[in-house]
Design an enzyme around this catalytic site. Structure first.
Site, mmCIF file in Angstrom:
data_model
loop_
_atom_site.group_PDB
_atom_site.id
_atom_site.type_symbol
_atom_site.label_atom_id
_atom_site.label_comp_id
_atom_site.label_asym_id
_atom_site.label_seq_id
_atom_site.Cartn_x
_atom_site.Cartn_y
_atom_site.Cartn_z
ATOM 1 N N ASP A 1 -23.933 10.277 -22.257
ATOM 2 C CA ASP A 1 -23.649 11.697 -22.540
ATOM 3 C C ASP A 1 -24.631 12.599 -21.800
ATOM 4 O OD1 ASP A 1 -25.607 10.590 -24.173
ATOM 5 O OD2 ASP A 1 -24.983 11.631 -26.003
ATOM 6 N N ASP B 1 -15.431 4.488 -15.997
ATOM 7 C CA ASP B 1 -14.135 5.169 -15.861
ATOM 8 C C ASP B 1 -14.314 6.676 -16.067
ATOM 9 O OD1 ASP B 1 -11.290 5.510 -15.757
ATOM 10 O OD2 ASP B 1 -11.294 5.657 -17.945
ATOM 11 N N LYS C 1 -24.627 3.712 -23.788
ATOM 12 C CA LYS C 1 -24.815 4.325 -25.106
ATOM 13 C C LYS C 1 -25.579 3.325 -25.979
ATOM 14 C CE LYS C 1 -23.693 7.517 -26.912
ATOM 15 N NZ LYS C 1 -24.587 8.698 -27.183
ATOM 16 N N ASP D 1 -14.425 10.011 -13.028
ATOM 17 C CA ASP D 1 -13.570 11.200 -12.966
ATOM 18 C C ASP D 1 -14.417 12.472 -12.951
ATOM 19 O OD1 ASP D 1 -11.322 9.549 -13.120
ATOM 20 O OD2 ASP D 1 -10.251 10.916 -14.442
ATOM 21 N N TYR E 1 -11.957 -2.951 -22.227
ATOM 22 C CA TYR E 1 -10.773 -3.248 -21.428
ATOM 23 C C TYR E 1 -10.316 -4.704 -21.535
ATOM 24 C CZ TYR E 1 -10.645 1.297 -19.099
ATOM 25 O OH TYR E 1 -10.518 2.631 -18.818
HETATM 26 C C1 IPM Z 1 -8.621 4.231 -13.491
HETATM 27 C C2 IPM Z 1 -7.574 4.578 -14.504
HETATM 28 C C3 IPM Z 1 -7.164 3.349 -15.290
HETATM 29 C C4 IPM Z 1 -8.404 2.822 -15.988
HETATM 30 C C5 IPM Z 1 -6.022 3.596 -16.281
HETATM 31 C C6 IPM Z 1 -4.773 4.029 -15.568
HETATM 32 C C7 IPM Z 1 -5.758 2.416 -17.166
HETATM 33 O O1 IPM Z 1 -8.020 5.606 -15.327
HETATM 34 O O2 IPM Z 1 -8.368 3.384 -12.623
HETATM 35 O O3 IPM Z 1 -9.693 4.837 -13.530
HETATM 36 O O4 IPM Z 1 -8.787 3.287 -17.054
HETATM 37 O O5 IPM Z 1 -9.018 1.913 -15.425
HETATM 38 MG MG MG Z 2 -9.853 6.458 -14.711
#
Ligand code: IPM
Ligand code: MG
Length: 348
Positions: free
Chosen positions: A219, A243, A186, A247, A136
């Site tokens: 993984d 990240d 990883k 999710d 990032y």
């Molecule tokens: C998050 C999102 C962001 C990230 C995107 C929108 C760039 O997925 O906040 O998790 O990857 O940080």
């Molecule tokens: Mg995200």
């Protein structure tokens, strides 16, 4: 007095932030503390109107004049480059050096878990995502762009300082929770950057003998989050691993509509945001789930010492989920505004 900058951003951002502010205002009256809020017009509309993403004066004001920033969502189909989101969202995380991205994940209602036979409370973890480094950092570029010889590169950076500070935060958090910490990486493929994380963990671990620290390839961690989610307590990973795993973890407990987060660096303005995106397809329909934004506001209150109010909001949210007093994504028939009103009523 907690000074809060409101950055609703794009899409459903303003709907969920309006709901969160309603709950914050109500909690302030009910629990007798003061907040001061200021709305900022930053996002796709502003960018399309003026070409500005995050003007310096507003950045400085956010940095210097507030205790916290409550952010909605960024992303708009009219800005395919997503430049405004990059400048505002990633820009604030990066420039304010908000290195701790904390994403708590808790199963409030077994019905919302896509896995078989999981009871409420069985999934309860905190994902700690390093928020300023890895891929990032935005260092990279393209060579011979658009030709058959195109070469693209993005650099993955890990610093010792960056590893140490986020690992210390994670150890301290594990101490306050169930005492278990797992670093997901990883290191088997990304030897240098992720090897550094492992060495940093091994060197810090003796200072935290009460925490059980281990490493897991990311993984394998993804697989085990599905097969054995109850084993996870504090999960730490670099910016990209965090990240992705956040999710995945959110999907285990009801999805992004229920996933709050904070981005912090002790002593600096702190940022709170729902993990979800701007959902342009449901703007104005009343279907936007405000719970992730409201739970983010509760994290804000907790960090600023309003623990009773934060607990009450967390409880009210969990109860509204169990009672299906929610938007359709969680099985209810309520609108965004109705969810906020019901929560205010529940707070008394
Ligand atoms: C998050 C999102 C962001 C990230 C995107 C929108 C760039 O997925 O906040 O998790 O990857 O940080
Ligand atoms: Mg995200």
């Amino acid at each position: 007095m907690i000074r809060i900058a409101l950055l609703p951003g794009d899409g459903i951002g303003s709907e969920v932030i309006t709901a969160a502010v309603q709950v914050l205002d109500h909690a302030a009256r009910r629990f007798d503390f003061a907040i001061e809020t200021k709305w900022f017009d930053l996002g796709a509309d502003r960018y399309l109107r003026t070409g500005e993403t995050l003007p310096e004066a507003e950045y400085c004001s956010l940095r210097d004049d507030f205790d916290a920033i409550l952010l909605g969502a960024f992303g708009d189909p009219r800005v395919p480059s997503n430049i405004h989101a990059k400048d505002i969202l990633l820009g604030l995380r990066q420039r304010l050096d908000l290195y701790v991205n904390l994403r708590p994940v808790k199963l409030h209602d077994a019905r919302l878990c896509p896995l078989k036979d999981r009871a409420a409370g069985e999934i309860d973890m905190a994902i700690v995502r390093e928020n300023t480094e890895s891929v990032y950092v935005g260092i990279g570029g393209s060579f011979k762009l658009g030709t058959v010889d195109e070469i693209a590169q993005n650099m993955m950076l890990s610093s010792r300082k960056g590893c140490d500070r986020i690992l210390r935060f994670s150890f301290d958090l594990a101490r306050k929770r169930r005492g278990r910490l797992v670093l997901c990486d990883k290191a088997n493929a990304i030897e240098s950057a992720h090897g550094l994380w492992r060495r940093a963990l091994a060197e810090l671990a003796p200072q935290y003998p009460d925490v059980e620290a281990r490493t897991l390839y990311a993984d394998v961690a993804a697989m085990q989050m599905v097969t054995h989610p109850h084993q996870f307590d504090v999960v730490v990973g670099d910016n990209m691993i965090g990240d992705i795993l956040s999710d995945l973890a959110a999907a285990l407990v009801g999805g992004l509509g229920l996933a709050p987060s904070s981005s912090t660096h002790p002593g600096r303005v702190a940022m709170y945001e729902p993990v979800h995106g701007s959902a342009p397809d449901i703007v104005g329909t009343g279907k936007a789930n405000p719970l992730a934004a409201i739970l983010s506001a509760a994290m804000l209150l907790r960090d600023f010492g309003q623990v009773a109010a934060a607990d009450a909001i967390d409880t009210a949210c969990a109860e509204s989920v169990r009672a299906r007093e929610t938007t359709p994504d969680l099985g209810g028939t309520r609108t965004t505004t109705q969810v906020a009103e019901l929560l205010c009523r529940a707070l008394g």
